[in-house]
Design a protein around this motif. Sequence first.
Motif, PDB file in Angstrom:
ATOM      1  N   HIS A  84       0.819  -1.211   0.000  1.00 46.07           N
ATOM      2  CA  HIS A  84       0.000   0.000   0.000  1.00 46.07           C
ATOM      3  C   HIS A  84       0.855   1.264   0.000  1.00 46.07           C
ATOM      4  O   HIS A  84       0.521   2.260  -0.637  1.00 46.07           O
ATOM      5  CB  HIS A  84      -0.927  -0.019   1.229  1.00 46.07           C
ATOM      6  N   PHE A  85       1.965   1.235   0.722  1.00 47.89           N
ATOM      7  CA  PHE A  85       2.835   2.402   0.795  1.00 47.89           C
ATOM      8  C   PHE A  85       3.961   2.358  -0.235  1.00 47.89           C
ATOM      9  O   PHE A  85       4.922   3.127  -0.132  1.00 47.89           O
ATOM     10  CB  PHE A  85       3.389   2.566   2.214  1.00 47.89           C
ATOM     11  N   GLY A  86       3.874   1.471  -1.210  1.00 52.22           N
ATOM     12  CA  GLY A  86       4.821   1.458  -2.319  1.00 52.22           C
ATOM     13  C   GLY A  86       6.172   0.865  -2.020  1.00 52.22           C
ATOM     14  O   GLY A  86       7.114   1.053  -2.784  1.00 52.22           O
ATOM     15  N   MET A  88       7.664  -1.799  -2.682  1.00 53.04           N
ATOM     16  CA  MET A  88       7.513  -2.997  -3.508  1.00 53.04           C
ATOM     17  C   MET A  88       8.720  -3.936  -3.436  1.00 53.04           C
ATOM     18  O   MET A  88       8.584  -5.118  -3.696  1.00 53.04           O
ATOM     19  CB  MET A  88       7.216  -2.617  -4.960  1.00 53.04           C
ATOM     20  N   THR A  89       9.900  -3.425  -3.080  1.00 57.64           N
ATOM     21  CA  THR A  89      11.036  -4.340  -2.951  1.00 57.64           C
ATOM     22  C   THR A  89      10.820  -5.321  -1.807  1.00 57.64           C
ATOM     23  O   THR A  89      11.250  -6.468  -1.881  1.00 57.64           O
ATOM     24  CB  THR A  89      12.362  -3.577  -2.735  1.00 57.64           C
ATOM     25  N   SER A  90      10.117  -4.895  -0.761  1.00 57.78           N
ATOM     26  CA  SER A  90       9.820  -5.825   0.332  1.00 57.78           C
ATOM     27  C   SER A  90       8.452  -6.487   0.151  1.00 57.78           C
ATOM     28  O   SER A  90       8.201  -7.527   0.731  1.00 57.78           O
ATOM     29  CB  SER A  90       9.896  -5.121   1.683  1.00 57.78           C
ATOM     30  N   ALA A  91       7.580  -5.891  -0.656  1.00 60.64           N
ATOM     31  CA  ALA A  91       6.242  -6.464  -0.855  1.00 60.64           C
ATOM     32  C   ALA A  91       6.264  -7.622  -1.855  1.00 60.64           C
ATOM     33  O   ALA A  91       5.521  -8.584  -1.696  1.00 60.64           O
ATOM     34  CB  ALA A  91       5.262  -5.395  -1.325  1.00 60.64           C
ATOM     35  N   ARG A  92       7.093  -7.528  -2.884  1.00 66.57           N
ATOM     36  CA  ARG A  92       7.164  -8.613  -3.875  1.00 66.57           C
ATOM     37  C   ARG A  92       7.924  -9.774  -3.260  1.00 66.57           C
ATOM     38  O   ARG A  92       9.077  -9.651  -2.887  1.00 66.57           O
ATOM     39  CB  ARG A  92       7.883  -8.145  -5.128  1.00 66.57           C
ATOM     40  N   LYS A  93       7.263 -10.917  -3.194  1.00 61.70           N
ATOM     41  CA  LYS A  93       7.874 -12.081  -2.547  1.00 61.70           C
ATOM     42  C   LYS A  93       7.688 -13.330  -3.405  1.00 61.70           C
ATOM     43  O   LYS A  93       6.738 -13.435  -4.166  1.00 61.70           O
ATOM     44  CB  LYS A  93       7.241 -12.326  -1.178  1.00 61.70           C
ATOM     45  N   GLY A  94       8.605 -14.248  -3.231  1.00 59.56           N
ATOM     46  CA  GLY A  94       8.459 -15.572  -3.815  1.00 59.56           C
ATOM     47  C   GLY A  94       7.779 -16.468  -2.799  1.00 59.56           C
ATOM     48  O   GLY A  94       7.956 -16.302  -1.594  1.00 59.56           O
ATOM     49  N   GLY A  95       6.981 -17.377  -3.273  1.00 55.15           N
ATOM     50  CA  GLY A  95       6.296 -18.270  -2.343  1.00 55.15           C
ATOM     51  C   GLY A  95       5.651 -19.423  -3.073  1.00 55.15           C
ATOM     52  O   GLY A  95       5.859 -19.602  -4.281  1.00 55.15           O
ATOM     53  N   ALA A  96       4.871 -20.172  -2.334  1.00 53.99           N
ATOM     54  CA  ALA A  96       4.196 -21.323  -2.927  1.00 53.99           C
ATOM     55  C   ALA A  96       2.921 -21.621  -2.158  1.00 53.99           C
ATOM     56  O   ALA A  96       2.860 -21.441  -0.940  1.00 53.99           O
ATOM     57  CB  ALA A  96       5.104 -22.544  -2.908  1.00 53.99           C
ATOM     58  N   ILE A  97       1.927 -22.063  -2.888  1.00 53.58           N
ATOM     59  CA  ILE A  97       0.724 -22.600  -2.272  1.00 53.58           C
ATOM     60  C   ILE A  97       0.920 -24.109  -2.267  1.00 53.58           C
ATOM     61  O   ILE A  97       1.201 -24.707  -3.313  1.00 53.58           O
ATOM     62  CB  ILE A  97      -0.528 -22.185  -3.042  1.00 53.58           C
ATOM     63  N   TRP A 116       2.494 -10.277  -4.666  1.00 53.48           N
ATOM     64  CA  TRP A 116       2.255  -9.199  -3.703  1.00 53.48           C
ATOM     65  C   TRP A 116       0.753  -9.043  -3.514  1.00 53.48           C
ATOM     66  O   TRP A 116      -0.029  -9.371  -4.397  1.00 53.48           O
ATOM     67  CB  TRP A 116       2.928  -7.896  -4.115  1.00 53.48           C
ATOM     68  N   PRO A 117       0.352  -8.556  -2.336  1.00 57.92           N
ATOM     69  CA  PRO A 117      -1.075  -8.485  -2.033  1.00 57.92           C
ATOM     70  C   PRO A 117      -1.748  -7.284  -2.694  1.00 57.92           C
ATOM     71  O   PRO A 117      -1.302  -6.155  -2.559  1.00 57.92           O
ATOM     72  CB  PRO A 117      -1.112  -8.358  -0.512  1.00 57.92           C
ATOM     73  N   LYS A 118      -2.818  -7.582  -3.403  1.00 58.77           N
ATOM     74  CA  LYS A 118      -3.606  -6.543  -4.054  1.00 58.77           C
ATOM     75  C   LYS A 118      -4.668  -6.004  -3.102  1.00 58.77           C
ATOM     76  O   LYS A 118      -4.960  -4.814  -3.089  1.00 58.77           O
ATOM     77  CB  LYS A 118      -4.263  -7.133  -5.301  1.00 58.77           C
ATOM     78  N   SER A 119      -5.247  -6.906  -2.298  1.00 62.10           N
ATOM     79  CA  SER A 119      -6.283  -6.461  -1.364  1.00 62.10           C
ATOM     80  C   SER A 119      -6.394  -7.429  -0.191  1.00 62.10           C
ATOM     81  O   SER A 119      -5.992  -8.579  -0.286  1.00 62.10           O
ATOM     82  CB  SER A 119      -7.635  -6.341  -2.071  1.00 62.10           C
TER      83      SER A 119
END
Length: 147
Positions: A84-86, A88-97, A116-119
Motif C-alpha cells: 500500500h505504501f509502495g 515494492m522491494t519488500s512487498a514482492r515475494k516468492g512463495g508457494a501454495i 504481492w497483495p492486491k487487497s
Amino acid sequence: MALPDLDKSVGHSFGLEVDGIMIAQIQEVSGLKMEQDVIELKQNTNDGKYIVKKLPGRPKAGEVTLTRGLSGDNSFEKWVKDAHFGKMTSARKGGAIIVFDYEGTPIKRYKLTNAWPKSLEIGSLKAGDTSVLTEKIVLTYEMMEVE
C-alpha cells in the motif's frame, strides 16, 4: 496396470509458504491458474484457402484468492501495508501454495514468482452472528509453476 491412489488426490488442507515461512490453516484457495495469450496467424495456403492458426503467446500474470480464519497473526496486514505504501522491494515475494493430503504430506506445490497483495478483506461483522470471521487476501503474481 496399477490403479491410481485416489486418496492422495484429496486436497485436505492448504498452506501458503512465503520467504520460507509457512502460513497454515488456509480454508480456501480460488483463482489459481496458469494462462497465456493466444496469437492468431491469418494466412492463405498454397491452394488459396484462408486459414487461421493459433499460436502460443506470452504467459499472463495471475491472481489468487486465499481465505483463512481471522487470528492474531498479522502477517497479511504487514504485507498489505508494504504494498500500500509502495515498498515494492519488500512487498514482492516468492512463495508457494502447498496442498497437503490427510497425513500432512505435501502432494502439490504451486510456486508463485513476485507475488504481492492486491487487497485484504475482512468477513462481515454482524452482532449475534456465530459464524467464523475470515480474512481474504488477493495476491497478484507474475508467474506460476507447478512443482
